[in-house]
Design a protein around this motif. Structure first.
Motif, PDB file in Angstrom:
ATOM      1  N   LEU A  24      23.968  29.739  15.249  1.00 52.53           N
ATOM      2  CA  LEU A  24      24.610  28.466  15.576  1.00 52.53           C
ATOM      3  C   LEU A  24      23.653  27.274  15.518  1.00 52.53           C
ATOM      4  N   PRO A  25      22.428  27.362  16.056  1.00 54.16           N
ATOM      5  CA  PRO A  25      21.523  26.208  15.934  1.00 54.16           C
ATOM      6  C   PRO A  25      21.204  25.829  14.479  1.00 54.16           C
ATOM      7  N   LYS A  26      21.022  26.827  13.637  1.00 61.32           N
ATOM      8  CA  LYS A  26      20.754  26.567  12.218  1.00 61.32           C
ATOM      9  C   LYS A  26      21.980  25.950  11.552  1.00 61.32           C
ATOM     10  N   PHE A  27      23.168  26.437  11.907  1.00 60.77           N
ATOM     11  CA  PHE A  27      24.416  25.914  11.364  1.00 60.77           C
ATOM     12  C   PHE A  27      24.599  24.448  11.755  1.00 60.77           C
ATOM     13  N   ILE A  28      24.342  24.144  13.029  1.00 60.74           N
ATOM     14  CA  ILE A  28      24.471  22.760  13.503  1.00 60.74           C
ATOM     15  C   ILE A  28      23.484  21.859  12.779  1.00 60.74           C
ATOM     16  N   GLN A  29      22.263  22.335  12.569  1.00 58.24           N
ATOM     17  CA  GLN A  29      21.264  21.544  11.848  1.00 58.24           C
ATOM     18  C   GLN A  29      21.706  21.277  10.410  1.00 58.24           C
ATOM     19  N   GLN A  30      22.278  22.266   9.755  1.00 60.36           N
ATOM     20  CA  GLN A  30      22.751  22.080   8.389  1.00 60.36           C
ATOM     21  C   GLN A  30      23.899  21.074   8.330  1.00 60.36           C
ATOM     22  N   VAL A  31      24.774  21.082   9.332  1.00 54.91           N
ATOM     23  CA  VAL A  31      25.859  20.097   9.391  1.00 54.91           C
ATOM     24  C   VAL A  31      25.283  18.705   9.556  1.00 54.91           C
ATOM     25  N   ARG A  32      24.279  18.562  10.411  1.00 61.80           N
ATOM     26  CA  ARG A  32      23.644  17.247  10.605  1.00 61.80           C
ATOM     27  C   ARG A  32      22.988  16.752   9.328  1.00 61.80           C
ATOM     28  N   VAL A  33      22.329  17.639   8.603  1.00 65.49           N
ATOM     29  CA  VAL A  33      21.699  17.256   7.333  1.00 65.49           C
ATOM     30  C   VAL A  33      22.772  16.807   6.344  1.00 65.49           C
ATOM     31  N   ALA A  34      23.883  17.531   6.281  1.00 64.42           N
ATOM     32  CA  ALA A  34      24.965  17.161   5.371  1.00 64.42           C
ATOM     33  C   ALA A  34      25.569  15.807   5.759  1.00 64.42           C
ATOM     34  N   GLN A  35      25.733  15.558   7.058  1.00 62.21           N
ATOM     35  CA  GLN A  35      26.261  14.277   7.512  1.00 62.21           C
ATOM     36  C   GLN A  35      25.317  13.140   7.144  1.00 62.21           C
ATOM     37  N   TYR A  36      24.019  13.358   7.323  1.00 60.41           N
ATOM     38  CA  TYR A  36      23.027  12.338   6.986  1.00 60.41           C
ATOM     39  C   TYR A  36      23.040  12.054   5.484  1.00 60.41           C
ATOM     40  N   GLN A  37      23.122  13.099   4.679  1.00 64.45           N
ATOM     41  CA  GLN A  37      23.153  12.920   3.230  1.00 64.45           C
ATOM     42  C   GLN A  37      24.406  12.155   2.806  1.00 64.45           C
ATOM     43  N   LEU A  38      25.534  12.463   3.411  1.00 64.79           N
ATOM     44  CA  LEU A  38      26.764  11.736   3.117  1.00 64.79           C
ATOM     45  C   LEU A  38      26.634  10.265   3.496  1.00 64.79           C
ATOM     46  N   LEU A  39      26.007   9.992   4.634  1.00 66.63           N
ATOM     47  CA  LEU A  39      25.783   8.614   5.065  1.00 66.63           C
ATOM     48  C   LEU A  39      24.891   7.875   4.074  1.00 66.63           C
ATOM     49  N   LYS A  40      23.816   8.509   3.645  1.00 63.10           N
ATOM     50  CA  LYS A  40      22.899   7.874   2.696  1.00 63.10           C
ATOM     51  C   LYS A  40      23.572   7.636   1.348  1.00 63.10           C
ATOM     52  N   ASP A  41      24.380   8.586   0.906  1.00 61.16           N
ATOM     53  CA  ASP A  41      25.061   8.441  -0.383  1.00 61.16           C
ATOM     54  C   ASP A  41      26.133   7.364  -0.358  1.00 61.16           C
ATOM     55  N   SER A  42      26.667   7.072   0.825  1.00 67.29           N
ATOM     56  CA  SER A  42      27.740   6.092   0.911  1.00 67.29           C
ATOM     57  C   SER A  42      27.236   4.668   1.156  1.00 67.29           C
ATOM     58  N   GLN A  43      25.933   4.496   1.242  1.00 66.30           N
ATOM     59  CA  GLN A  43      25.405   3.159   1.482  1.00 66.30           C
ATOM     60  C   GLN A  43      25.640   2.271   0.264  1.00 66.30           C
ATOM     61  N   ALA A  44      25.720   0.987   0.521  1.00 68.09           N
ATOM     62  CA  ALA A  44      26.058   0.023  -0.526  1.00 68.09           C
ATOM     63  C   ALA A  44      25.042   0.020  -1.668  1.00 68.09           C
ATOM     64  N   SER A  45      23.791   0.376  -1.410  1.00 62.48           N
ATOM     65  CA  SER A  45      22.788   0.348  -2.474  1.00 62.48           C
ATOM     66  C   SER A  45      23.093   1.357  -3.572  1.00 62.48           C
TER      67      SER A  45
END
Length: 57
Positions: A24-45
């Motif tokens: 579960l801790p590894k799974f949660i970390q992977q979800v956080r990484v995916a959320q961060y990547q989605l946030l970075k990809d959606s930035q206006a730049s």
């Protein structure tokens, strides 16, 4: 059954499986990484250049 409900069911199943296998801790970390990547990809730049109206001189 709609697609959001299927996604929720899949997420719950994955979380339960991760908890049952002690991952579960590894799974949660992977979800956080995916959320961060989605946030970075959606930035206006990352967006294309806006079409600007011609300037009258």
């Amino acid at each position: 059954m709609s697609i959001p409900n299927k996604l929720i069911q899949a997420a719950v199943a994955a979380a339960l499986f991760a908890a049952a296998t002690g991952q579960l801790p590894k799974f949660i970390q992977q979800v956080r990484v995916a959320q961060y990547q989605l946030l970075k990809d959606s930035q206006a730049s990352k967006w294309g250049k806006p079409m600007l109206l011609p300037v009258k001189k």
